[in-house]
Design a protein around this motif. Structure first.
Motif, PDB file in Angstrom:
ATOM      1  N   THR A   1      50.591  70.831  16.761  1.00  0.00           N
ATOM      2  CA  THR A   1      49.844  69.581  16.732  1.00  0.00           C
ATOM      3  C   THR A   1      50.598  68.605  15.850  1.00  0.00           C
ATOM      4  OG1 THR A   1      48.482  70.354  14.876  1.00  0.00           O
ATOM      5  CG2 THR A   1      47.598  70.661  17.107  1.00  0.00           C
ATOM      6  N   MET A   2      50.601  67.337  16.279  1.00  0.00           N
ATOM      7  CA  MET A   2      51.295  66.264  15.566  1.00  0.00           C
ATOM      8  C   MET A   2      50.397  65.029  15.523  1.00  0.00           C
ATOM      9  SD  MET A   2      54.540  66.383  14.431  1.00  0.00           S
ATOM     10  CE  MET A   2      55.280  67.985  14.042  1.00  0.00           C
ATOM     11  N   PRO A   3      50.516  64.188  14.499  1.00  0.00           N
ATOM     12  CA  PRO A   3      49.742  62.952  14.456  1.00  0.00           C
ATOM     13  C   PRO A   3      50.446  61.843  15.237  1.00  0.00           C
ATOM     14  CG  PRO A   3      50.976  63.173  12.424  1.00  0.00           C
ATOM     15  CD  PRO A   3      51.270  64.412  13.247  1.00  0.00           C
ATOM     16  N   TYR A   4      50.424  61.947  16.550  1.00  0.00           N
ATOM     17  CA  TYR A   4      51.032  60.891  17.364  1.00  0.00           C
ATOM     18  C   TYR A   4      50.223  59.599  17.279  1.00  0.00           C
ATOM     19  CZ  TYR A   4      54.137  64.420  19.308  1.00  0.00           C
ATOM     20  OH  TYR A   4      55.090  65.413  19.458  1.00  0.00           O
ATOM     21  N   SER A   5      48.976  59.717  16.815  1.00  0.00           N
ATOM     22  CA  SER A   5      48.136  58.544  16.579  1.00  0.00           C
ATOM     23  C   SER A   5      47.502  58.710  15.205  1.00  0.00           C
ATOM     24  CB  SER A   5      47.058  58.437  17.663  1.00  0.00           C
ATOM     25  OG  SER A   5      46.192  59.568  17.616  1.00  0.00           O
ATOM     26  N   GLY A   6      46.840  57.658  14.725  1.00  0.00           N
ATOM     27  CA  GLY A   6      46.132  57.760  13.456  1.00  0.00           C
ATOM     28  C   GLY A   6      46.960  57.328  12.258  1.00  0.00           C
ATOM     29  N   PRO A   7      46.427  57.559  11.043  1.00  0.00           N
ATOM     30  CA  PRO A   7      47.038  57.022   9.821  1.00  0.00           C
ATOM     31  C   PRO A   7      48.378  57.636   9.443  1.00  0.00           C
ATOM     32  CG  PRO A   7      45.219  58.494   9.281  1.00  0.00           C
ATOM     33  CD  PRO A   7      45.168  58.281  10.762  1.00  0.00           C
ATOM     34  N   ALA A   8      48.731  58.771  10.033  1.00  0.00           N
ATOM     35  CA  ALA A   8      50.016  59.405   9.717  1.00  0.00           C
ATOM     36  C   ALA A   8      50.947  59.407  10.924  1.00  0.00           C
ATOM     37  CB  ALA A   8      49.790  60.841   9.225  1.00  0.00           C
ATOM     38  N   SER A   9      50.760  58.443  11.821  1.00  0.00           N
ATOM     39  CA  SER A   9      51.524  58.435  13.081  1.00  0.00           C
ATOM     40  C   SER A   9      53.026  58.271  12.878  1.00  0.00           C
ATOM     41  CB  SER A   9      51.000  57.342  14.011  1.00  0.00           C
ATOM     42  OG  SER A   9      51.113  56.066  13.408  1.00  0.00           O
ATOM     43  N   ALA A  10      53.446  57.801  11.703  1.00  0.00           N
ATOM     44  CA  ALA A  10      54.889  57.689  11.437  1.00  0.00           C
ATOM     45  C   ALA A  10      55.572  59.045  11.536  1.00  0.00           C
ATOM     46  CB  ALA A  10      55.133  57.086  10.051  1.00  0.00           C
ATOM     47  N   TYR A  11      54.808  60.113  11.315  1.00  0.00           N
ATOM     48  CA  TYR A  11      55.371  61.463  11.407  1.00  0.00           C
ATOM     49  C   TYR A  11      55.508  61.951  12.845  1.00  0.00           C
ATOM     50  CZ  TYR A  11      54.478  62.099   6.359  1.00  0.00           C
ATOM     51  OH  TYR A  11      54.472  61.990   5.005  1.00  0.00           O
ATOM     52  N   GLY A  12      54.973  61.213  13.817  1.00  0.00           N
ATOM     53  CA  GLY A  12      55.029  61.657  15.205  1.00  0.00           C
ATOM     54  C   GLY A  12      56.441  61.891  15.702  1.00  0.00           C
ATOM     55  N   THR A  13      57.398  61.197  15.106  1.00  0.00           N
ATOM     56  CA  THR A  13      58.793  61.368  15.525  1.00  0.00           C
ATOM     57  C   THR A  13      59.287  62.784  15.285  1.00  0.00           C
ATOM     58  OG1 THR A  13      60.985  60.316  15.415  1.00  0.00           O
ATOM     59  CG2 THR A  13      59.858  60.680  13.319  1.00  0.00           C
ATOM     60  N   ILE A  14      58.662  63.511  14.364  1.00  0.00           N
ATOM     61  CA  ILE A  14      59.057  64.902  14.107  1.00  0.00           C
ATOM     62  C   ILE A  14      58.843  65.748  15.356  1.00  0.00           C
ATOM     63  CG2 ILE A  14      58.532  66.984  12.773  1.00  0.00           C
ATOM     64  CD1 ILE A  14      57.828  65.125  10.407  1.00  0.00           C
ATOM     65  N   GLY A  15      57.677  65.614  15.967  1.00  0.00           N
ATOM     66  CA  GLY A  15      57.406  66.368  17.192  1.00  0.00           C
ATOM     67  C   GLY A  15      58.335  65.968  18.319  1.00  0.00           C
ATOM     68  N   LYS A  16      58.637  64.681  18.419  1.00  0.00           N
ATOM     69  CA  LYS A  16      59.512  64.198  19.489  1.00  0.00           C
ATOM     70  C   LYS A  16      60.942  64.701  19.315  1.00  0.00           C
ATOM     71  CE  LYS A  16      56.770  59.989  20.182  1.00  0.00           C
ATOM     72  NZ  LYS A  16      56.761  58.508  20.088  1.00  0.00           N
ATOM     73  N   VAL A  17      61.447  64.661  18.085  1.00  0.00           N
ATOM     74  CA  VAL A  17      62.829  65.097  17.870  1.00  0.00           C
ATOM     75  C   VAL A  17      62.940  66.606  18.067  1.00  0.00           C
ATOM     76  CG1 VAL A  17      62.854  65.564  15.356  1.00  0.00           C
ATOM     77  CG2 VAL A  17      64.878  64.614  16.469  1.00  0.00           C
TER      78      VAL A  17
ATOM     79  N   MET B   1      71.327  63.132  18.513  1.00  0.00           N
ATOM     80  CA  MET B   1      70.378  62.006  18.599  1.00  0.00           C
ATOM     81  C   MET B   1      70.782  61.054  19.715  1.00  0.00           C
ATOM     82  SD  MET B   1      67.843  62.181  16.333  1.00  0.00           S
ATOM     83  CE  MET B   1      67.335  60.476  16.014  1.00  0.00           C
ATOM     84  N   GLY B   2      72.074  60.773  19.809  1.00  0.00           N
ATOM     85  CA  GLY B   2      72.556  59.833  20.811  1.00  0.00           C
ATOM     86  C   GLY B   2      72.373  60.321  22.237  1.00  0.00           C
ATOM     87  N   LYS B   3      72.401  61.641  22.402  1.00  0.00           N
ATOM     88  CA  LYS B   3      72.283  62.203  23.756  1.00  0.00           C
ATOM     89  C   LYS B   3      70.849  62.569  24.118  1.00  0.00           C
ATOM     90  CE  LYS B   3      74.125  65.811  26.813  1.00  0.00           C
ATOM     91  NZ  LYS B   3      75.064  66.950  26.946  1.00  0.00           N
ATOM     92  N   TYR B   4      70.107  63.133  23.161  1.00  0.00           N
ATOM     93  CA  TYR B   4      68.802  63.711  23.491  1.00  0.00           C
ATOM     94  C   TYR B   4      67.602  62.920  22.968  1.00  0.00           C
ATOM     95  CZ  TYR B   4      71.020  67.909  25.309  1.00  0.00           C
ATOM     96  OH  TYR B   4      71.753  68.784  26.069  1.00  0.00           O
ATOM     97  N   TYR B   5      67.818  62.051  21.976  1.00  0.00           N
ATOM     98  CA  TYR B   5      66.675  61.320  21.423  1.00  0.00           C
ATOM     99  C   TYR B   5      67.091  59.899  21.062  1.00  0.00           C
ATOM    100  CZ  TYR B   5      62.383  60.551  18.660  1.00  0.00           C
ATOM    101  OH  TYR B   5      61.204  60.059  18.159  1.00  0.00           O
ATOM    102  N   ARG B   6      67.454  59.155  22.086  1.00  0.00           N
ATOM    103  CA  ARG B   6      67.941  57.792  21.866  1.00  0.00           C
ATOM    104  C   ARG B   6      66.864  56.870  21.315  1.00  0.00           C
ATOM    105  NH1 ARG B   6      71.397  56.943  27.492  1.00  0.00           N
ATOM    106  NH2 ARG B   6      72.940  58.592  27.101  1.00  0.00           N
ATOM    107  N   ASP B   7      65.608  57.175  21.579  1.00  0.00           N
ATOM    108  CA  ASP B   7      64.519  56.352  21.059  1.00  0.00           C
ATOM    109  C   ASP B   7      64.276  56.587  19.567  1.00  0.00           C
ATOM    110  OD1 ASP B   7      64.164  55.387  23.592  1.00  0.00           O
ATOM    111  OD2 ASP B   7      62.445  56.661  24.073  1.00  0.00           O
ATOM    112  N   GLY B   8      64.849  57.643  19.031  1.00  0.00           N
ATOM    113  CA  GLY B   8      64.632  57.973  17.626  1.00  0.00           C
ATOM    114  C   GLY B   8      65.439  57.092  16.695  1.00  0.00           C
ATOM    115  N   ASN B   9      64.883  56.809  15.534  1.00  0.00           N
ATOM    116  CA  ASN B   9      65.537  55.976  14.526  1.00  0.00           C
ATOM    117  C   ASN B   9      66.410  56.850  13.621  1.00  0.00           C
ATOM    118  OD1 ASN B   9      66.284  54.213  12.516  1.00  0.00           O
ATOM    119  ND2 ASN B   9      64.202  53.782  11.794  1.00  0.00           N
TER     120      ASN B   9
END
Length: 400
Positions: free
Chosen positions: A38-54, A305-313
């Motif tokens: 489970t990840m906070p893709y929404s809500g007050p800690a949504s900045a952490y959602g990138t962890i699940g995506k990466v 990151m460049g190949k698999y997660y281009r949307d990631g910062n």
């Protein structure tokens, strides 16, 4: 969802669920290892959602390279909004309906606290939770749960010892999240500041994750006359507080806990100029630090990151953290060989010996044992210079 996230449909393809199988030899097809989180893709800690995506992107890379021992890794990553009741609902579904083999990197102290007893009663490996609360390292009471982050209490101890050495007459103000996470870092600070030293803490303020801002708390802490500020907050509130401290003209020596210290998701929105002089702890490399520009592990990470997660910062430290945790998960699964029972996953998670990811800072390695479920127990202090974090001092650990 980004284009790199594995679709739920593809995750479920090939799952050979069978209620007749023993609980420890779980429903997995020969070509699949199914994990849930489970990840906070929404809500007050949504900045952490990138962890699940990466992490989903990382396992896609692993699968593209043949998987682990010939098996594909499917990670079901679902949103809990940083809400404990939602986390319970989602985890029960992952365990009882989706029949995941193990949970991996479920994020947040409140969410993990809510599922802690359930997953241990079910004997589901609860691996490398994305929180540093000390209670995740309790092999006797909760044998199926494993921590990952540097212990929050250890982090608090490191800050307090630094203050005692460098500013022994400090007047300390502390802001912390009103839950096990915030109280854990605070406990580490107070473990060091005992007796007469406890008087160094002149003000404490808390906030709830549902609060819109922490502006009033910052004003109250400033009014205390404190000249030192320990900021125990998650990204949204970390950025708010750093900005507010600067805007009201308060100039304390500032400490920001590691989980709120990302250049990309915290310091940049707060204002890099307003973040100069902040001190934190680090145990993994920072992509913003020029000393790692040509580092082989960081070059490999940037290529990924460049190949698999281009949307990631790339400036967001969470995207290094997420890969580091995924590397450890892969190591455990490799050690399992052909036995991917829950019991063996637990056994291998207790058998990490001197694991040195190239993303860890030099001198830091991960270790676990049947009596120690906390793989990270060291860190190094770092100061922000307006552009990047600058490491200083030696590698430190906690006393508790």
């Amino acid at each position: 969802m980004t284009r790199n996230r594995i679709s739920r449909r593809s995750v479920l393809i090939g799952a050979a669920a069978s209620s007749a199988l023993p609980s420890l030899v779980f429903a997995q097809s020969k070509g699949e290892i199914k994990l849930g989180q489970t990840m906070p893709y929404s809500g007050p800690a949504s900045a952490y959602g990138t962890i699940g995506k990466v992490q989903q992107a990382y396992f896609k890379m692993v699968n593209d390279n043949g998987g682990i021992n010939g098996r594909m890794v499917n990670l079901l990553s679902v949103d809990d909004g940083y809400s404990p009741p939602k986390a319970v609902e989602q985890v029960r579904k992952l365990v009882e309906q989706d029949e995941v083999l193990a949970l991996f990197q479920t994020l947040g102290t409140p969410s993990n606290s809510a599922i802690h007893k359930y997953v241990n009663a079910k004997k589901v490996p609860h691996l490398f939770v994305a929180t540093g609360a000390t209670k995740w390292n309790d092999p006797k009471g909760f044998p199926w749960t494993f921590g990952f982050n540097l212990s929050y209490q250890t982090e608090g101890e490191i800050y307090a010892r630094y203050i005692l050495k460098e500013k022994p007459n400090a007047k300390i103000a502390i802001l912390y999240q009103n839950d096990d996470y915030g109280k854990d870092v605070l406990a580490g600070v107070k473990r060091v500041l005992t007796g007469d030293k406890a008087k160094m803490i002149v003000a404490e303020q808390t906030y709830e994750v549902t609060d819109p801002t922490v502006d009033s708390q910052i004003l109250s802490l400033k009014a205390s006359g404190a000249d030192t500020f320990i900021n125990i907050t998650t990204p949204k509130f970390a950025a708010q507080s750093i900005r507010k401290v600067a805007d009201v003209g308060w100039k304390p020596l500032q400490f920001i806990n590691n989980v709120g210290a990302s250049v990309g998701s915290v310091l940049t929105p707060a204002g890099l100029d307003k973040s100069v002089g902040l001190i934190t702890v680090q145990y993994y490399k920072d992509a913003n630090d020029p000393q790692w520009k040509d580092d082989p592990a960081m070059l490999q990470w940037r290529g990924f990151m460049g190949k698999y997660y281009r949307d990631g910062n790339p400036a967001d430290a969470s995207n290094i953290y997420g890969v580091l945790a995924a590397e450890l998960m892969v190591q455990v699964l490799k050690q399992c060989g052909n036995d991917i029972s829950r019991e063996n996953i637990k056994k291998q998670a207790e058998s990490i010996k001197n694991f040195k990811s190239g993303l860890l800072l030099p001198g830091i390695a991960m270790n676990t044992s049947p009596s120690d479920h906390a793989p990270v127990d060291q860190a190094q202090l770092s100061k922000f210079d307006g552009k990047q974090w600058q490491l200083f001092g030696s590698v430190l650990g906690g006393q508790g």
